[in-house]
Scaffold this motif. Structure first.
Motif, PDB file in Angstrom:
ATOM      1  N   LEU A   1       0.808  -1.220   0.000  1.00 19.29           N
ATOM      2  CA  LEU A   1       0.000   0.000   0.000  1.00 19.29           C
ATOM      3  C   LEU A   1       0.842   1.270   0.000  1.00 19.29           C
ATOM      4  CD1 LEU A   1      -2.873  -1.006   2.447  1.00 19.29           C
ATOM      5  CD2 LEU A   1      -2.850  -1.062  -0.052  1.00 19.29           C
ATOM      6  N   ALA A   2       1.930   1.286   0.764  1.00 20.83           N
ATOM      7  CA  ALA A   2       2.744   2.499   0.853  1.00 20.83           C
ATOM      8  C   ALA A   2       3.479   2.786  -0.456  1.00 20.83           C
ATOM      9  CB  ALA A   2       3.739   2.393   2.007  1.00 20.83           C
ATOM     10  N   GLY A   3       3.594   1.809  -1.325  1.00 16.70           N
ATOM     11  CA  GLY A   3       4.264   2.010  -2.601  1.00 16.70           C
ATOM     12  C   GLY A   3       3.367   2.546  -3.708  1.00 16.70           C
ATOM     13  N   ARG A   4       2.079   2.677  -3.415  1.00 13.33           N
ATOM     14  CA  ARG A   4       1.157   3.169  -4.446  1.00 13.33           C
ATOM     15  C   ARG A   4       1.303   4.675  -4.640  1.00 13.33           C
ATOM     16  NH1 ARG A   4      -4.620   0.387  -3.106  1.00 13.33           N
ATOM     17  NH2 ARG A   4      -4.475   1.833  -1.373  1.00 13.33           N
ATOM     18  N   ARG A   5       1.200   5.093  -5.907  1.00 18.03           N
ATOM     19  CA  ARG A   5       1.198   6.508  -6.261  1.00 18.03           C
ATOM     20  C   ARG A   5       0.054   6.727  -7.257  1.00 18.03           C
ATOM     21  NH1 ARG A   5       4.081   5.786  -2.672  1.00 18.03           N
ATOM     22  NH2 ARG A   5       6.171   6.607  -2.271  1.00 18.03           N
ATOM     23  N   THR A   6      -0.591   7.872  -7.147  1.00 20.40           N
ATOM     24  CA  THR A   6      -1.743   8.194  -7.981  1.00 20.40           C
ATOM     25  C   THR A   6      -1.413   9.385  -8.864  1.00 20.40           C
ATOM     26  OG1 THR A   6      -3.214   7.400  -6.233  1.00 20.40           O
ATOM     27  CG2 THR A   6      -4.196   8.800  -7.929  1.00 20.40           C
ATOM     28  N   CYS A   7      -1.810   9.323 -10.112  1.00 18.41           N
ATOM     29  CA  CYS A   7      -1.580  10.435 -11.037  1.00 18.41           C
ATOM     30  C   CYS A   7      -2.564  11.560 -10.727  1.00 18.41           C
ATOM     31  CB  CYS A   7      -1.745   9.977 -12.483  1.00 18.41           C
ATOM     32  SG  CYS A   7      -1.556  11.346 -13.663  1.00 18.41           S
ATOM     33  N   SER A   8      -2.029  12.764 -10.612  1.00 24.81           N
ATOM     34  CA  SER A   8      -2.863  13.926 -10.299  1.00 24.81           C
ATOM     35  C   SER A   8      -3.759  14.332 -11.468  1.00 24.81           C
ATOM     36  CB  SER A   8      -1.978  15.111  -9.898  1.00 24.81           C
ATOM     37  OG  SER A   8      -1.099  15.447 -10.957  1.00 24.81           O
ATOM     38  N   GLN A   9      -3.447  13.867 -12.676  1.00 26.37           N
ATOM     39  CA  GLN A   9      -4.260  14.247 -13.841  1.00 26.37           C
ATOM     40  C   GLN A   9      -5.258  13.167 -14.254  1.00 26.37           C
ATOM     41  OE1 GLN A   9      -2.065  15.827 -17.161  1.00 26.37           O
ATOM     42  NE2 GLN A   9      -0.846  17.161 -15.862  1.00 26.37           N
ATOM     43  N   CYS A  10      -4.768  11.948 -14.508  1.00 30.08           N
ATOM     44  CA  CYS A  10      -5.676  10.914 -15.036  1.00 30.08           C
ATOM     45  C   CYS A  10      -6.167   9.940 -13.963  1.00 30.08           C
ATOM     46  CB  CYS A  10      -5.012  10.150 -16.182  1.00 30.08           C
ATOM     47  SG  CYS A  10      -3.671   9.032 -15.687  1.00 30.08           S
ATOM     48  N   GLY A  11      -5.567   9.989 -12.756  1.00 23.93           N
ATOM     49  CA  GLY A  11      -6.012   9.131 -11.666  1.00 23.93           C
ATOM     50  C   GLY A  11      -5.466   7.722 -11.692  1.00 23.93           C
ATOM     51  N   ARG A  12      -4.657   7.388 -12.682  1.00 27.58           N
ATOM     52  CA  ARG A  12      -4.092   6.036 -12.763  1.00 27.58           C
ATOM     53  C   ARG A  12      -3.207   5.777 -11.548  1.00 27.58           C
ATOM     54  NH1 ARG A  12      -1.065   2.957 -17.762  1.00 27.58           N
ATOM     55  NH2 ARG A  12      -0.446   1.164 -16.530  1.00 27.58           N
TER      56      ARG A  12
ATOM     57  N   LYS B   1       8.922   2.376 -11.355  1.00 30.05           N
ATOM     58  CA  LYS B   1       8.876   3.826 -11.572  1.00 30.05           C
ATOM     59  C   LYS B   1      10.192   4.450 -11.115  1.00 30.05           C
ATOM     60  CE  LYS B   1       6.027   6.003 -12.736  1.00 30.05           C
ATOM     61  NZ  LYS B   1       6.179   6.481 -14.094  1.00 30.05           N
ATOM     62  N   GLN B   2      10.828   5.194 -12.007  1.00 32.90           N
ATOM     63  CA  GLN B   2      12.082   5.864 -11.693  1.00 32.90           C
ATOM     64  C   GLN B   2      11.894   7.359 -11.458  1.00 32.90           C
ATOM     65  OE1 GLN B   2      14.868   4.080 -11.183  1.00 32.90           O
ATOM     66  NE2 GLN B   2      13.602   2.294 -11.605  1.00 32.90           N
ATOM     67  N   ASP B   3      10.706   7.859 -11.759  1.00 33.55           N
ATOM     68  CA  ASP B   3      10.452   9.285 -11.589  1.00 33.55           C
ATOM     69  C   ASP B   3       9.066   9.458 -10.976  1.00 33.55           C
ATOM     70  OD1 ASP B   3       8.596   8.841 -13.660  1.00 33.55           O
ATOM     71  OD2 ASP B   3       9.958   9.567 -15.188  1.00 33.55           O
ATOM     72  N   ASP B   4       8.659  10.686 -10.798  1.00 36.95           N
ATOM     73  CA  ASP B   4       7.358  10.977 -10.213  1.00 36.95           C
ATOM     74  C   ASP B   4       6.360  11.465 -11.251  1.00 36.95           C
ATOM     75  OD1 ASP B   4       8.122  10.275  -7.622  1.00 36.95           O
ATOM     76  OD2 ASP B   4       8.961  12.258  -7.236  1.00 36.95           O
ATOM     77  N   LEU B   5       6.473  10.928 -12.480  1.00 37.03           N
ATOM     78  CA  LEU B   5       5.563  11.304 -13.541  1.00 37.03           C
ATOM     79  C   LEU B   5       4.801  10.085 -14.050  1.00 37.03           C
ATOM     80  CD1 LEU B   5       7.845  13.719 -15.622  1.00 37.03           C
ATOM     81  CD2 LEU B   5       6.117  14.316 -13.905  1.00 37.03           C
ATOM     82  N   CYS B   6       3.575  10.309 -14.424  1.00 36.20           N
ATOM     83  CA  CYS B   6       2.716   9.254 -14.963  1.00 36.20           C
ATOM     84  C   CYS B   6       3.169   8.899 -16.374  1.00 36.20           C
ATOM     85  CB  CYS B   6       1.270   9.746 -14.973  1.00 36.20           C
ATOM     86  SG  CYS B   6       0.093   8.589 -15.696  1.00 36.20           S
ATOM     87  N   ASP B   7       3.411   7.640 -16.616  1.00 38.83           N
ATOM     88  CA  ASP B   7       3.820   7.195 -17.949  1.00 38.83           C
ATOM     89  C   ASP B   7       2.661   7.279 -18.949  1.00 38.83           C
ATOM     90  OD1 ASP B   7       6.281   6.679 -16.870  1.00 38.83           O
ATOM     91  OD2 ASP B   7       6.060   4.489 -16.865  1.00 38.83           O
ATOM     92  N   ALA B   8       1.422   7.345 -18.454  1.00 39.96           N
ATOM     93  CA  ALA B   8       0.266   7.385 -19.347  1.00 39.96           C
ATOM     94  C   ALA B   8      -0.024   8.796 -19.861  1.00 39.96           C
ATOM     95  CB  ALA B   8      -0.972   6.827 -18.640  1.00 39.96           C
ATOM     96  N   CYS B   9       0.077   9.806 -18.962  1.00 34.73           N
ATOM     97  CA  CYS B   9      -0.314  11.156 -19.389  1.00 34.73           C
ATOM     98  C   CYS B   9       0.709  12.232 -19.040  1.00 34.73           C
ATOM     99  CB  CYS B   9      -1.673  11.527 -18.795  1.00 34.73           C
ATOM    100  SG  CYS B   9      -1.615  11.937 -17.038  1.00 34.73           S
ATOM    101  N   GLY B  10       1.738  11.885 -18.277  1.00 30.70           N
ATOM    102  CA  GLY B  10       2.753  12.860 -17.899  1.00 30.70           C
ATOM    103  C   GLY B  10       2.433  13.651 -16.648  1.00 30.70           C
TER     104      GLY B  10
END
Length: 169
Positions: A77-88, A97-106
């Motif tokens: 659970l602590a490893g989950r991150r949510t995209c601020s734009q698309c919610g993925r 994940k190597q960065d803090d950006l969504c691979d789907a929408c950026g």
């Protein structure tokens, strides 16, 4: 209303939860069967559910317990991150994940309050106090089946499906 409690890591009060479940189970698409996830969360809820179903001429066929230790729950659970734009939802370990950006929408990724370790550990304490007694309750009813929920999703899914197969129509 339920989200406010969950964001703090608390369980939603029985009155709110039971009303939501009663409303949902009364819908037409639940008349031929249903799957509950995360309900009931305590023995009084289980007793109310049993009585509600009995009034409708139904009963639970099976309760599936996904067995996993607390440290694994925190890791997942602590490893989950949510995209601020698309919610993925991404996982810092499982999705490499190597960065803090969504691979789907950026969009930028963030950690929800209910995915922070301290909130998860609090929820696990609440679970031990309020929910763990359900294991004995449903074991006494003869409908509890435990499944090892460690390992890859595909393996856990296979074990769960094997456990419920005898109960499927």
């Amino acid at each position: 209303m339920a989200k406010t409690y969950m964001d703090r890591g608390d369980l939603v009060p029985d009155k709110v939860t039971i009303a939501m479940v009663r409303d949902r189970l009364s819908e037409d698409d639940a008349q031929d069967g249903f799957l509950l996830d995360g309900f009931p969360r305590n023995v009084p809820q289980a007793e109310i559910l049993r009585d509600m179903l009995k009034d409708w001429g139904q009963a639970l066929d099976l309760v599936l317990e996904l067995v996993v230790d607390d440290d694994e729950v925190v890791r997942r659970l602590a490893g989950r991150r949510t995209c601020s734009q698309c919610g993925r939802i991404w996982h810092v370990e499982f999705d490499d994940k190597q960065d803090d950006l969504c691979d789907a929408c950026g969009g930028s990724l963030f950690q929800r309050d209910d995915d922070k370790e301290e909130t998860i550990r609090h929820r696990l304490e609440v679970y031990q106090e309020q929910t763990a007694p359900l294991v004995a309750y449903y074991a006494d009813e003869g409908i509890l089946v435990g499944v090892d929920a460690t390992g890859p999703v595909e393996e856990v899914t296979q074990r769960a499906m094997e456990a419920i197969r005898p109960f499927m129509g």
